[in-house]
Design a protein around this motif. Structure first.
Motif, PDB file in Angstrom:
ATOM      1  N   ARG A 105       0.795  -1.256   0.000  1.00 45.52           N
ATOM      2  CA  ARG A 105       0.000   0.000   0.000  1.00 45.52           C
ATOM      3  C   ARG A 105       0.809   1.278   0.000  1.00 45.52           C
ATOM      4  N   HIS A 106       2.055   1.253   0.493  1.00 47.16           N
ATOM      5  CA  HIS A 106       2.753   2.525   0.706  1.00 47.16           C
ATOM      6  C   HIS A 106       4.172   2.559   0.160  1.00 47.16           C
ATOM      7  N   TYR A 107       4.612   1.549  -0.540  1.00 46.27           N
ATOM      8  CA  TYR A 107       6.028   1.409  -0.918  1.00 46.27           C
ATOM      9  C   TYR A 107       6.587   2.700  -1.550  1.00 46.27           C
ATOM     10  N   LYS A 108       7.691   3.187  -1.037  1.00 48.63           N
ATOM     11  CA  LYS A 108       8.369   4.412  -1.511  1.00 48.63           C
ATOM     12  C   LYS A 108       7.355   5.526  -1.744  1.00 48.63           C
ATOM     13  N   ARG A 109       6.603   5.845  -0.737  1.00 49.64           N
ATOM     14  CA  ARG A 109       5.480   6.766  -0.905  1.00 49.64           C
ATOM     15  C   ARG A 109       5.909   8.176  -1.286  1.00 49.64           C
ATOM     16  N   LEU A 110       7.206   8.513  -1.117  1.00 54.14           N
ATOM     17  CA  LEU A 110       7.645   9.861  -1.487  1.00 54.14           C
ATOM     18  C   LEU A 110       8.227   9.933  -2.903  1.00 54.14           C
ATOM     19  N   ALA A 111       8.278   8.811  -3.586  1.00 52.84           N
ATOM     20  CA  ALA A 111       8.800   8.815  -4.970  1.00 52.84           C
ATOM     21  C   ALA A 111       7.809   9.551  -5.883  1.00 52.84           C
ATOM     22  N   PRO A 112       8.295  10.162  -6.963  1.00 53.02           N
ATOM     23  CA  PRO A 112       7.378  10.901  -7.839  1.00 53.02           C
ATOM     24  C   PRO A 112       6.329   9.998  -8.494  1.00 53.02           C
ATOM     25  N   GLU A 113       6.730   8.777  -8.844  1.00 59.15           N
ATOM     26  CA  GLU A 113       5.747   7.869  -9.470  1.00 59.15           C
ATOM     27  C   GLU A 113       5.169   6.928  -8.403  1.00 59.15           C
ATOM     28  N   ILE A 114       4.000   6.362  -8.676  1.00 57.31           N
ATOM     29  CA  ILE A 114       3.386   5.442  -7.701  1.00 57.31           C
ATOM     30  C   ILE A 114       3.972   4.045  -7.889  1.00 57.31           C
ATOM     31  N   LEU A 115       4.621   3.546  -6.841  1.00 56.35           N
ATOM     32  CA  LEU A 115       5.268   2.232  -6.928  1.00 56.35           C
ATOM     33  C   LEU A 115       4.556   1.183  -6.091  1.00 56.35           C
ATOM     34  N   ALA A 116       3.654   1.624  -5.207  1.00 53.52           N
ATOM     35  CA  ALA A 116       2.923   0.644  -4.385  1.00 53.52           C
ATOM     36  C   ALA A 116       1.934  -0.113  -5.257  1.00 53.52           C
ATOM     37  N   GLY A 117       1.550  -1.305  -4.786  1.00 52.22           N
ATOM     38  CA  GLY A 117       0.540  -2.079  -5.519  1.00 52.22           C
ATOM     39  C   GLY A 117       1.141  -3.116  -6.447  1.00 52.22           C
ATOM     40  N   LYS A 118       2.468  -3.124  -6.559  1.00 50.23           N
ATOM     41  CA  LYS A 118       3.103  -4.171  -7.393  1.00 50.23           C
ATOM     42  C   LYS A 118       3.136  -5.497  -6.642  1.00 50.23           C
ATOM     43  N   VAL A 119       3.115  -5.407  -5.305  1.00 43.78           N
ATOM     44  CA  VAL A 119       3.066  -6.616  -4.494  1.00 43.78           C
ATOM     45  C   VAL A 119       1.671  -6.691  -3.877  1.00 43.78           C
ATOM     46  N   ASP A 120       0.965  -7.765  -4.207  1.00 44.17           N
ATOM     47  CA  ASP A 120      -0.386  -7.969  -3.673  1.00 44.17           C
ATOM     48  C   ASP A 120      -0.245  -8.929  -2.483  1.00 44.17           C
ATOM     49  N   PHE A 121       0.061  -8.333  -1.325  1.00 38.90           N
ATOM     50  CA  PHE A 121       0.426  -9.121  -0.143  1.00 38.90           C
ATOM     51  C   PHE A 121      -0.818  -9.666   0.571  1.00 38.90           C
ATOM     52  N   ARG A 122      -0.810 -10.969   0.874  1.00 33.24           N
ATOM     53  CA  ARG A 122      -1.947 -11.618   1.535  1.00 33.24           C
ATOM     54  C   ARG A 122      -1.412 -12.592   2.588  1.00 33.24           C
ATOM     55  N   ALA A 123      -1.800 -12.383   3.844  1.00 33.86           N
ATOM     56  CA  ALA A 123      -1.262 -13.239   4.914  1.00 33.86           C
ATOM     57  C   ALA A 123      -2.365 -13.993   5.635  1.00 33.86           C
ATOM     58  N   ILE A 124      -2.023 -15.218   6.039  1.00 39.93           N
ATOM     59  CA  ILE A 124      -2.920 -16.023   6.870  1.00 39.93           C
ATOM     60  C   ILE A 124      -2.223 -16.266   8.203  1.00 39.93           C
ATOM     61  N   ARG A 125      -2.913 -15.971   9.304  1.00 35.87           N
ATOM     62  CA  ARG A 125      -2.366 -16.355  10.610  1.00 35.87           C
ATOM     63  C   ARG A 125      -2.793 -17.787  10.893  1.00 35.87           C
ATOM     64  N   PHE A 126      -1.850 -18.694  10.669  1.00 37.04           N
ATOM     65  CA  PHE A 126      -2.162 -20.113  10.838  1.00 37.04           C
ATOM     66  C   PHE A 126      -2.198 -20.515  12.309  1.00 37.04           C
ATOM     67  N   PRO A 127      -3.128 -21.439  12.622  1.00 35.59           N
ATOM     68  CA  PRO A 127      -3.068 -22.104  13.931  1.00 35.59           C
ATOM     69  C   PRO A 127      -2.004 -23.191  13.861  1.00 35.59           C
ATOM     70  N   GLY A 128      -1.882 -24.032  14.884  1.00 36.53           N
ATOM     71  CA  GLY A 128      -0.996 -25.184  14.778  1.00 36.53           C
ATOM     72  C   GLY A 128      -1.514 -26.082  13.668  1.00 36.53           C
ATOM     73  N   LEU A 129      -0.628 -26.519  12.788  1.00 34.36           N
ATOM     74  CA  LEU A 129      -1.053 -27.390  11.679  1.00 34.36           C
ATOM     75  C   LEU A 129      -0.676 -28.829  11.997  1.00 34.36           C
ATOM     76  N   ILE A 130      -1.587 -29.747  11.686  1.00 34.67           N
ATOM     77  CA  ILE A 130      -1.308 -31.165  11.949  1.00 34.67           C
ATOM     78  C   ILE A 130      -1.370 -31.928  10.632  1.00 34.67           C
ATOM     79  N   SER A 131      -0.225 -32.489  10.258  1.00 32.58           N
ATOM     80  CA  SER A 131      -0.152 -33.241   9.009  1.00 32.58           C
ATOM     81  C   SER A 131      -0.016 -34.733   9.303  1.00 32.58           C
ATOM     82  N   ALA A 132      -0.613 -35.540   8.449  1.00 32.75           N
ATOM     83  CA  ALA A 132      -0.485 -36.990   8.599  1.00 32.75           C
ATOM     84  C   ALA A 132       0.765 -37.511   7.906  1.00 32.75           C
ATOM     85  N   VAL A 133       1.350 -36.701   7.040  1.00 33.05           N
ATOM     86  CA  VAL A 133       2.471 -37.224   6.249  1.00 33.05           C
ATOM     87  C   VAL A 133       3.832 -36.653   6.630  1.00 33.05           C
TER      88      VAL A 133
END
Ligand code: AKB
Length: 339
Positions: free
Chosen positions: A171-199
């Motif tokens: 949303r804000h990357y290099k916000r003082l640069a003359p051109e708009i550089l934010a938005g090239k990274v579409d960041f999405r995070a999941i807060r995972f609980p403990g994961l249990i795998s069978a394998v």
């Protein structure tokens, strides 16, 4: 020469990588490149287009990558987990924070070069929370994403900070640069609980007592649980964790009201897990040998989380509740594994 469009998976040889590679390869719609310091198991290596063995801290390696590939989707799974990070906090900071910064910068440069946003999936954790004491934990109920953001582990601090770094790039990357550089990274995070795998069996985490107990019982090995019987944190079966990552990756950007989402499926206490394991493996030799320091970490994590935003924005709906996770996934698959 045209660069090749691919999905990049870092930390691919870990627990989540295992299921993610299998699912992505099954779909067959993307070429897969993996990056890990550890080699993939041969049956997984066969499913990827290229396996790069190296570190996310190796900037020269990432440079070469930029020249060769056009990446528009990244699953950045590489991390040192919570228990291991407490023993080696500087190494944890390097891998968990500097590594993520390198990957975010890599994604930014990819986005700038091919002109499309790079969808960046980041597995955060319930470790990003820090409940001050057990009384507050009992009172808190389902914790929302913006509550209790005062983690008390190196790993939790790393995860929380990287969530902010990702939001900054998006949303804000290099916000003082003359051109708009934010938005090239579409960041999405999941807060995972403990994961249990069978394998796979985890290593270096603090939620590891649950998978360790199940895998030990299935092998007929004794297990001394390091968590108190009444310890309660959220858990999820690995297939739901992988499905969630893929669903969030595919969600239309306009539907996402936040960059960080809780998800959860069930939250049994350690002795509820023990009872289910004993039913499945009647001879299981489970005892308790509480590690007060690791217990302190578990007591600082919420007993449950509010995942209504994930359900609303991108349709998160776990397939496995506690009973189904054991009866329909963990027990049969684990039995098969150790036969
Ligand atoms: C750990 O225990 O460190 C991880 C986590 C909950 O993020 N499994």
């Amino acid at each position: 020469m045209l660069r090749k469009p691919v999905v990049l998976i870092t930390g691919a040889s870990g627990e989540i990588g295992h299921g993610l590679i299998t699912s992505l390869a099954g779909r067959g719609d993307r070429r897969i490149v993996t990056l890990d310091v550890k080699a993939l198991e041969p049956e997984l290596a066969r499913l990827v287009d290229q396996e790069i063995i190296g570190s996310i801290l190796d900037t020269a390696l990432l440079e070469r990558f930029i020249a060769e590939y056009e990446v528009d989707l990244i699953f950045h799974l590489a991390a040192l987990l919570s228990t291991r990070s407490e023993f080696t906090p500087i190494a944890a900071h390097q891998v968990n924070v500097e590594g993520t910064l390198h990957l975010l910068e890599f994604a930014q440069r990819q986005g700038e070069s091919h002109g499309r946003p790079v969808v960046f999936l980041y597995p955060s954790s319930i470790a990003a929370y820090g409940l001050p004491n057990l009384e507050a934990k009992d009172r808190a109920g389902k914790v929302g994403e913006d509550e209790f953001n005062a983690p008390s582990t190196m790993y939790g601090c790393n995860k929380l900070y990287c969530e902010h770094l990702g939001r900054y790039y998006a949303r804000h990357y290099k916000r003082l640069a003359p051109e708009i550089l934010a938005g090239k990274v579409d960041f999405r995070a999941i807060r995972f609980p403990g994961l249990i795998s069978a394998v796979t069996v985890p290593s270096g985490g603090t939620s590891d007592y649950a998978p360790e107990m199940i895998h030990a019982a299935a092998q007929g090995k004794p297990y001394a649980c390091f968590a108190r019987p009444d310890t309660r944190i959220p858990f999820m079966a690995m297939p739901d964790g992988v499905t969630a990552l893929l669903a969030l990756a595919a969600a239309p950007h306009g539907r996402l009201s936040r960059t960080v989402y809780n998800i959860s499926a069930f939250n049994p206490s350690a002795n509820e897990i023990e009872s289910i394991v004993r039913l499945a493996f009647p001879g299981a030799a489970i005892s308790y040998q509480i590690d007060a320091r690791r217990q302190g970490i578990l007591d600082s994590w919420p007993a449950d989380v509010d995942d209504s935003a994930a359900r609303h924005d991108w349709g998160f709906a776990p397939e496995y509740d506690l009973q189904r996770a054991f009866d329909g996934y963990l027990i049969p698959t684990i039995r098969q594994r150790y036969r």
